[in-house]
Design an enzyme around this catalytic site. Structure first.
Site, PDB file in Angstrom:
ATOM      1  N   GLU A 408       0.840  -1.204   0.000  1.00 55.18           N
ATOM      2  CA  GLU A 408       0.000   0.000   0.000  1.00 55.18           C
ATOM      3  C   GLU A 408       0.871   1.248   0.000  1.00 55.18           C
ATOM      4  O   GLU A 408       1.687   1.447   0.901  1.00 55.18           O
ATOM      5  CB  GLU A 408      -0.915  -0.015   1.235  1.00 55.18           C
ATOM      6  CG  GLU A 408      -1.913  -1.155   1.208  1.00 55.18           C
ATOM      7  CD  GLU A 408      -2.478  -1.469   2.586  1.00 55.18           C
ATOM      8  OE1 GLU A 408      -2.350  -0.622   3.485  1.00 55.18           O
ATOM      9  OE2 GLU A 408      -3.034  -2.567   2.759  1.00 55.18           O
ATOM     10  N   LEU A 451      -5.899  -1.823  -1.049  1.00 55.49           N
ATOM     11  CA  LEU A 451      -5.846  -1.751   0.413  1.00 55.49           C
ATOM     12  C   LEU A 451      -6.430  -3.059   0.965  1.00 55.49           C
ATOM     13  O   LEU A 451      -7.571  -3.115   1.381  1.00 55.49           O
ATOM     14  CB  LEU A 451      -6.626  -0.531   0.900  1.00 55.49           C
ATOM     15  CG  LEU A 451      -6.243   0.055   2.261  1.00 55.49           C
ATOM     16  CD1 LEU A 451      -6.811   1.461   2.426  1.00 55.49           C
ATOM     17  CD2 LEU A 451      -6.681  -0.823   3.416  1.00 55.49           C
ATOM     18  N   GLU A 453      -4.576  -6.488   2.924  1.00 57.88           N
ATOM     19  CA  GLU A 453      -3.333  -7.138   3.327  1.00 57.88           C
ATOM     20  C   GLU A 453      -3.259  -8.605   2.905  1.00 57.88           C
ATOM     21  O   GLU A 453      -2.183  -9.099   2.542  1.00 57.88           O
ATOM     22  CB  GLU A 453      -3.139  -7.003   4.841  1.00 57.88           C
ATOM     23  CG  GLU A 453      -2.773  -5.610   5.303  1.00 57.88           C
ATOM     24  CD  GLU A 453      -3.940  -4.623   5.317  1.00 57.88           C
ATOM     25  OE1 GLU A 453      -3.694  -3.395   5.397  1.00 57.88           O
ATOM     26  OE2 GLU A 453      -5.108  -5.077   5.235  1.00 57.88           O
ATOM     27  N   GLN A 475       1.803  -1.986   5.574  1.00 58.02           N
ATOM     28  CA  GLN A 475       2.054  -0.595   5.929  1.00 58.02           C
ATOM     29  C   GLN A 475       2.282  -0.371   7.417  1.00 58.02           C
ATOM     30  O   GLN A 475       3.140   0.418   7.825  1.00 58.02           O
ATOM     31  CB  GLN A 475       0.887   0.265   5.438  1.00 58.02           C
ATOM     32  CG  GLN A 475       1.184   1.742   5.406  1.00 58.02           C
ATOM     33  CD  GLN A 475       0.108   2.493   4.639  1.00 58.02           C
ATOM     34  OE1 GLN A 475      -0.921   2.849   5.194  1.00 58.02           O
ATOM     35  NE2 GLN A 475       0.345   2.713   3.349  1.00 58.02           N
ATOM     36  N   PHE A 476       1.502  -1.044   8.253  1.00 57.28           N
ATOM     37  CA  PHE A 476       1.675  -0.999   9.700  1.00 57.28           C
ATOM     38  C   PHE A 476       1.447  -2.401  10.249  1.00 57.28           C
ATOM     39  O   PHE A 476       0.515  -3.089   9.826  1.00 57.28           O
ATOM     40  CB  PHE A 476       0.668  -0.047  10.370  1.00 57.28           C
ATOM     41  CG  PHE A 476       0.939   1.412  10.133  1.00 57.28           C
ATOM     42  CD1 PHE A 476       1.777   2.128  10.982  1.00 57.28           C
ATOM     43  CD2 PHE A 476       0.359   2.065   9.069  1.00 57.28           C
ATOM     44  CE1 PHE A 476       2.017   3.475  10.766  1.00 57.28           C
ATOM     45  CE2 PHE A 476       0.599   3.406   8.842  1.00 57.28           C
ATOM     46  CZ  PHE A 476       1.436   4.119   9.690  1.00 57.28           C
ATOM     47  N   ILE A 480      -1.637  -6.072  10.064  1.00 63.00           N
ATOM     48  CA  ILE A 480      -1.154  -7.308   9.461  1.00 63.00           C
ATOM     49  C   ILE A 480      -2.163  -8.454   9.595  1.00 63.00           C
ATOM     50  O   ILE A 480      -2.104  -9.452   8.880  1.00 63.00           O
ATOM     51  CB  ILE A 480       0.194  -7.723  10.097  1.00 63.00           C
ATOM     52  CG1 ILE A 480       0.955  -8.675   9.166  1.00 63.00           C
ATOM     53  CG2 ILE A 480      -0.001  -8.333  11.492  1.00 63.00           C
ATOM     54  CD1 ILE A 480       2.388  -8.930   9.604  1.00 63.00           C
ATOM     55  N   PRO A 482      -5.332  -9.151   8.777  1.00 62.00           N
ATOM     56  CA  PRO A 482      -6.051  -9.774   7.644  1.00 62.00           C
ATOM     57  C   PRO A 482      -5.175 -10.728   6.834  1.00 62.00           C
ATOM     58  O   PRO A 482      -5.690 -11.613   6.158  1.00 62.00           O
ATOM     59  CB  PRO A 482      -6.480  -8.566   6.801  1.00 62.00           C
ATOM     60  CG  PRO A 482      -6.558  -7.431   7.774  1.00 62.00           C
ATOM     61  CD  PRO A 482      -5.442  -7.676   8.739  1.00 62.00           C
ATOM     62  N   HIS A 523      -1.418   2.244  15.883  1.00 64.49           N
ATOM     63  CA  HIS A 523      -0.148   2.521  15.208  1.00 64.49           C
ATOM     64  C   HIS A 523       1.031   2.247  16.130  1.00 64.49           C
ATOM     65  O   HIS A 523       2.127   2.768  15.904  1.00 64.49           O
ATOM     66  CB  HIS A 523      -0.105   3.968  14.714  1.00 64.49           C
ATOM     67  CG  HIS A 523      -1.095   4.264  13.641  1.00 64.49           C
ATOM     68  ND1 HIS A 523      -2.422   4.538  13.902  1.00 64.49           N
ATOM     69  CD2 HIS A 523      -0.970   4.285  12.290  1.00 64.49           C
ATOM     70  CE1 HIS A 523      -3.066   4.733  12.766  1.00 64.49           C
ATOM     71  NE2 HIS A 523      -2.210   4.589  11.779  1.00 64.49           N
TER      72      HIS A 523
END
Length: 723
Positions: A408, A451, A453, A475-476, A480, A482, A523
């Site tokens: 992403e 978008l 995962e 991305q983060f 993770i 999914p 995050h």
């Protein structure tokens, strides 16, 4: 058999589908062979000679048609557990299938590791399958993308064939079709829909076969699918060829498959054939469908049995007479019996084989070849972790054309006209770690994913199985989850479950961790212990720039899947900056770094806790004269037990520290092993320092209290030294 007895209606059908009478007889033989293999497995299960049975019964016409319309060893196949008949049509033998049923050592699909009907054949390009539903749809997408990439980049295909032992026999033709099949119940899974999106967007040569027998175990189709018909739901996907057919009709099935394969092979896009079939046997031999299906319904299905229908059709059309059919069926029965007799006498796997092929045995990331020294370069400026990760990706992409990068927002720009015209700067990742990759290497090698995962990891699995080297970004770490299904049930198991028939050596780069001041719940997550608990995947987590470059290069060059965890707080920290160590600098996995030698207390840690522990250790030495030995593990799976044991024997006191919450965290395993194996070397209990058993809050005052701070580490070191 009499050619002149074939009626005009059959002549027309033969002409349309390119079926000859001989081919029609072979069609029936394969259908009957599949059914009798199912029946023999059922007998073996009742004799307790095998331990599970799930059948293809009722699906045979649709699947033999698919097998006869495609090319074994040329096209690629991602079947599911009902697909016995297509595997037989492609060249799988009954004996091979029954060797898997008994769990034999010589089972070519898995060496006794997979239950029956989990197909795999390197020779036939039948890719190892799992029991999970719809996960294979994304692998098929990645496989098709890899085939297209190799067709466009023959230099990468040549390198691939030369470098990888298990793929030396693979040819890249440029017009391969990738088959993937699922039951109608599996179309409820998100990964099916994610795969349709990508297949449609990219016009990939993927043939979907939906085998609709009306039931997902006991759940009828109308409960799974709005309106009870998947064809109506997918009809508006662009670039697709669609066909909805009676999957118990061999002629209709063959015609539909030939048309769908031709559409894909011509490069027009993907196809979906929705075949209405029956399930005359229960979902598996572990249940009884009479508990939820009426006798009347089962009787209606029996009238559509493809075996009976085709037998009567061959008789009616004069292609075979009763005597010829009886002879054919006797030969099949004898073939199945011979295969069963051999299978039940086959040698069982050796106990010592259990741990083989959890990881690659040809190219271990712990190998000494990855222990290189930093090279002196013209540029001696110190760079951040972010800088050296970016530099490593560029080095490796220049070295190896098989490396592709996606995720992403990782591209500089998906609409690259403005980028190429110099009108925009480009994104290159939310943390800018992939900045400039697309600009240098092009959109064939660097692109933005949807978008989704699971889409990222699932497609990467298929690409790596086919020979690409995907380096993907989640991305983060917080998002993770999914992809967890793809990682735990697919990626980690591919080499082991196929007994080294297939592998998927990809790299997943994942920003992780807190200490962000405002990162909050979604995050700031850690959770590395969940992944280190998964055999088959390597897990590393550098704490400084040079280690990040060395470990990432090893991750890319090794032959195992790697989860590469990058702590976000460390990306641009002053701590750990380093000069560029050259384009071949590597660090072996499983080798810890002694950040600070000491004699009084050992502290074992990794990631963002390393600089915090160092700060505490330096302060403790200044103020109290206590000498702390600080170990940065760097590699979490595998980890450096020898370095830990040597240090603990020297200091006799140990703290295990990590950012994740205390309970069930990564440090618990290290602490337990120290207590188990080094108990007599300890002068104090093993101590742990970690986060509170909660989530990371947004307010910095709360975040500081939740996560381990230098003062927490200082206090623990001081107390343990005084014990």
């Amino acid at each position: 058999m009499a050619r002149n007895m074939v009626s005009n209606s059959v002549e027309k059908k033969v002409a349309e589908g390119e079926l000859t009478p001989e081919k029609l007889v072979e069609f029936y033989r394969l259908m009957y062979l599949s059914r009798r293999t199912d029946d023999r497995e059922i007998v073996l299960k009742r004799q307790q000679k095998i331990f599970f049975q799930i059948s293809c019964a009722g699906h045979e016409a649709l699947l033999v048609a698919a097998g006869m319309a495609m090319r074994p060893g040329y096209d690629w196949f991602y079947p599911y557990y009902r697909d016995r008949a297509i595997c037989l049509a492609l060249g799988n033998t009954v004996e091979e299938q029954l060797l898997q049923s008994v769990g034999a050592a010589d089972d070519p699909a898995s060496g006794g590791r997979q239950m029956p009907s989990h197909w795999s054949s390197r020779k036939l390009n039948i890719v190892t399958s799992s029991s999970s539903t719809a996960t294979q749809c994304l692998h098929a997408i990645g496989c098709a993308e890899a085939g297209r990439y190799f067709a466009r980049h023959p230099e990468a295909a040549a390198k691939h064939a030369g470098d990888y032992r298990e793929f030396k026999d693979v040819k890249f033709h440029g017009d391969e079709v990738v088959y993937v099949s699922i039951g109608e119940g599996s179309t409820s899974q998100g990964e099916f829909w994610e795969s349709l999106n990508t297949a449609s967007n990219q016009k990939l040569p993927v043939l979907y076969v939906v085998e609709d027998n009306g039931y997902a175990i006991s759940t009828p189709v109308e409960v799974n699918t709005p309106g009870g018909n998947i064809s109506r739901l997918v009809a508006n996907f662009p670039n697709f060829h669609f066909a909805e057919i009676d999957g118990t009709d061999p002629i209709a099935s063959y015609k539909a498959m030939v048309e769908a394969v031709a559409y894909c092979r011509a490069g027009h896009g993907p196809a979906l054939v929705h075949g209405h079939v029956i399930r005359p046997y229960s979902h598996s031999l572990s249940e009884d469908e009479r508990d939820y299906r009426s006798a009347e319904e089962l009787e209606r299905d029996s009238l559509r049995d493809p075996i009976s229908k085709m037998q009567m059709w061959l008789l009616r059309e004069g292609i075979l007479d009763a005597d010829a059919i009886n002879k054919l069926e006797r030969r099949v029965d004898e073939e199945v019996q011979r295969a069963a007799d051999k299978a039940v006498m086959a040698k069982l796997p050796a106990i010592e084989s259990i741990t083989r092929y959890v990881y690659s045995e040809d190219l271990s990331p712990m190998d000494a070849r990855f222990a290189t020294k930093p090279a002196a370069t013209v540029d001696a400026n110190e760079r951040t972790m972010a800088d050296l990760i970016n530099a490593c990706l560029k080095d490796e992409m220049r070295r190896d054309e098989r490396i592709v990068v996606f995720g992403e927002d990782v591209a500089d720009a998906s609409r690259d006209e403005a980028l190429l015209a110099g009108k925009i700067k480009g994104k290159g990742g939310v943390f800018k770690l992939t900045s400039g990759l697309q600009t240098e290497f092009g959109s064939d090698r660097v692109w933005n994913s949807p978008l989704a995962e699971a889409n990222i990891v699932g497609r990467a699995i298929g690409m790596a199985e086919r020979g690409l080297k995907p380096v993907v970004e989640i991305q983060f770490f917080d998002y993770i989850w999914p992809a967890m299904h793809q990682m735990r049930n697919e990626l980690a198991l591919i080499r082991w479950r196929s007994n080294n028939g297939f592998s998927s050596p990809l790299v997943m780069r994942v920003p992780i961790g807190g200490y962000l001041t405002g990162g909050s719940i979604y995050h700031s997550q850690s959770g590395e212990s969940i992944f280190t608990h998964t055999p088959g995947v390597r897990v590393v987590m550098p704490s400084n720039a040079r280690d990040a470059m060395g470990l990432l290069r090893t991750a890319i060059r090794c032959d195992d899947p790697v989860l590469f965890l990058e702590h976000k707080r460390l990306y641009r920290e002053t701590y750990g900056r380093a000069a560029y160590p050259g384009p071949d600098y590597c660090i072996p996995f499983g080798k810890a770094e002694i950040v600070r030698p000491g004699k009084d207390v050992t502290v074992i840690t990794y990631g963002a806790v390393v600089p915090r522990a160092l700060q505490a250790a330096q302060k403790l030495h200044r103020e109290k004269g206590i000498d702390v030995e600080l170990i940065d593990l760097r590699s979490l799976a595998p980890y450096d037990w020898e370095a830990i044991a040597e240090s603990v024997r020297k200091t006799n006191r140990v703290i295990v520290a990590h950012e994740d919450m205390l309970s069930w965290g990564y440090g618990a395993e290290i602490a337990a092993r120290i207590g188990d194996e080094l108990f007599h070397d300890l002068d104090a209990p093993v101590r742990r320092v970690a986060a509170m058993d909660t989530f990371v809050a947004y307010q910095p005052v709360l975040e500081d209290a939740i996560l381990p701070q230098p003062e927490d580490l200082y206090r623990a070191m001081e107390e343990l030294a005084a014990f």
